[in-house]
Design a protein around this motif. Sequence first.
Motif, short mmCIF file in Angstrom:
data_model
loop_
_atom_site.label_atom_id
_atom_site.label_comp_id
_atom_site.label_asym_id
_atom_site.label_seq_id
_atom_site.Cartn_x
_atom_site.Cartn_y
_atom_site.Cartn_z
N GLU A 85 -23.14 -13.74 21.12
CA GLU A 85 -24.47 -13.49 21.67
C GLU A 85 -25.41 -13.21 20.49
O GLU A 85 -25.02 -12.55 19.53
CB GLU A 85 -24.41 -12.30 22.62
CG GLU A 85 -25.69 -11.98 23.36
CD GLU A 85 -25.50 -10.85 24.38
OE1 GLU A 85 -26.48 -10.53 25.08
OE2 GLU A 85 -24.38 -10.30 24.47
N ILE A 111 -24.96 -17.09 23.94
CA ILE A 111 -26.01 -16.44 24.74
C ILE A 111 -27.18 -16.15 23.80
O ILE A 111 -26.98 -15.64 22.69
CB ILE A 111 -25.54 -15.10 25.37
CG1 ILE A 111 -24.37 -15.31 26.33
CG2 ILE A 111 -26.69 -14.41 26.10
CD1 ILE A 111 -23.77 -14.00 26.85
N HIS A 116 -30.17 -13.76 23.67
CA HIS A 116 -30.55 -12.49 24.27
C HIS A 116 -31.97 -12.17 23.78
O HIS A 116 -32.18 -11.93 22.60
CB HIS A 116 -29.51 -11.46 23.82
CG HIS A 116 -29.82 -10.04 24.10
ND1 HIS A 116 -28.85 -9.16 24.56
CD2 HIS A 116 -30.92 -9.28 23.94
CE1 HIS A 116 -29.35 -7.96 24.66
NE2 HIS A 116 -30.62 -8.01 24.31
#
Length: 477
Positions: free
Chosen positions: A223, A254, A256
């Motif tokens: 992430e 991901i 974020h």
Amino acid sequence: MKNKYYPNLASPITINGVTFKNRIFGAPMSNPELDPDCHMREEDIAFHANRGRGGLASVCIGLGIVEAVGRSHTKEVILYDDLSLPSLKRMANEFHKHNCMATMELAHGGKFGAARSHSAAKSTLIGPNDELNAQGVPVKAMTEEQIEETATAFGNAAKLVKEAGFDMVLIHGGHGWLLGQFASPYFNKRTDRWGGSLENRMRFSLLVIEKVREAVGPDFPIEFRMSGSECIPGGYDIDEAVEMAKMIDGKVDIIHVSAGIHENNDVFVITHPSMFIEHGCNVQYAAEIKKHVKTPVAALGGINDVDMMEEIIASGKADIIEVARQSLADPYFPEKAFSGKKDDITQCCRCYSCFYNYLSNRNYCCAFNPVIGDELEHKYGFPATTPKKVVVVGGGPGGMEAAVTAAQRGHSVTLYEKNSKLGGQIAHEQHIPFKKDMYHFIEVLAKRCEDAGVDIRLNTEVTPEEVAEMGADVVMT
């Protein structure tokens, strides 16, 4: 089978081979205290585990520091020491007991490293430029060799975290930390291949991602946390953030999206939205970035309403919702939402009690949740073996919480309130828009009293003499 209450929010999501049971992730929260060697104590493990116990799909431990010069506080998990492994393994095991995935944030303070340590005056920090930071500590521009060494340190830290049994790492590339310092035109004044154009400013982040991927292998989720806008004059805005996201698209699992620069007081309340700012104010950045990338996008920023979370996912603004303070106010809110008990959710009122206690008292705290900071003690609490007669005088938040706790432990509880309504001083906040979450809290407590079987006597003011005649075993005022 889809959840009938929140079909989108409750739906699983698979990220690089790891299936997360729903779309609510615990955003990074760091530890105000650790043991003298900066390893996690049982108290810290109990705190984070309590967040995982309530239904979050993943919980991220904040501020795992990848090398010593990058420490920005005196208490941060040190990921450059193999002796961190035992406590990290304990932490991962606790999360997995509740089918909650374990995530660790990989961070480096850069120019803000060691700014609050006792040795700050003797330290020479590293960052994009030669300068003095706001604390007057000298910062040296990183050499090519130091850039390579620090990127490798991120990779080594990720390898340690994976060995500890964690399921994902989060690379901190936002909020003005080291990677953000390089990516930002506000911070980065270099004229070599690490500065100037956006391509050059993002080169360090891309190198770190490369080193982390080499360390953890192809089948381990990564992430990446970034600011969707730095929200300051001279910083990058959403348009440049979109281009940054395109550069890491497909290289991480991901994206974020947060906002702001953490060490800038003017935008602290945007990074961590206060009660004076609309809920979900930073979702706009995630929503815009999601239009331009294929990588799943996570949104956050003071979101405390599960209906809003559902709408964000259902409308395609983001794939994942990240929460921090809401998981303090009510760690069990995901389970409550998914089981049709939305009315029992305590919503964070964004009052900053948690921040104040973190910085001033070095402990976990929530104005609405008395368990926070005492999870280890409450973990071993048992119902009463001998029920007692309990009298509570005063129906403010403290009185209601005491009544509910006593009733849930098996005692017979009567609560006396002299006014016609429960809530104490907070009852007066009903018509103040930015305090609606505070008023909602007393509505939730009142319902909990009713559900727990508390005998509530409104419009009843009692004297000490009257209380003495009641024959109560315990009186709480």
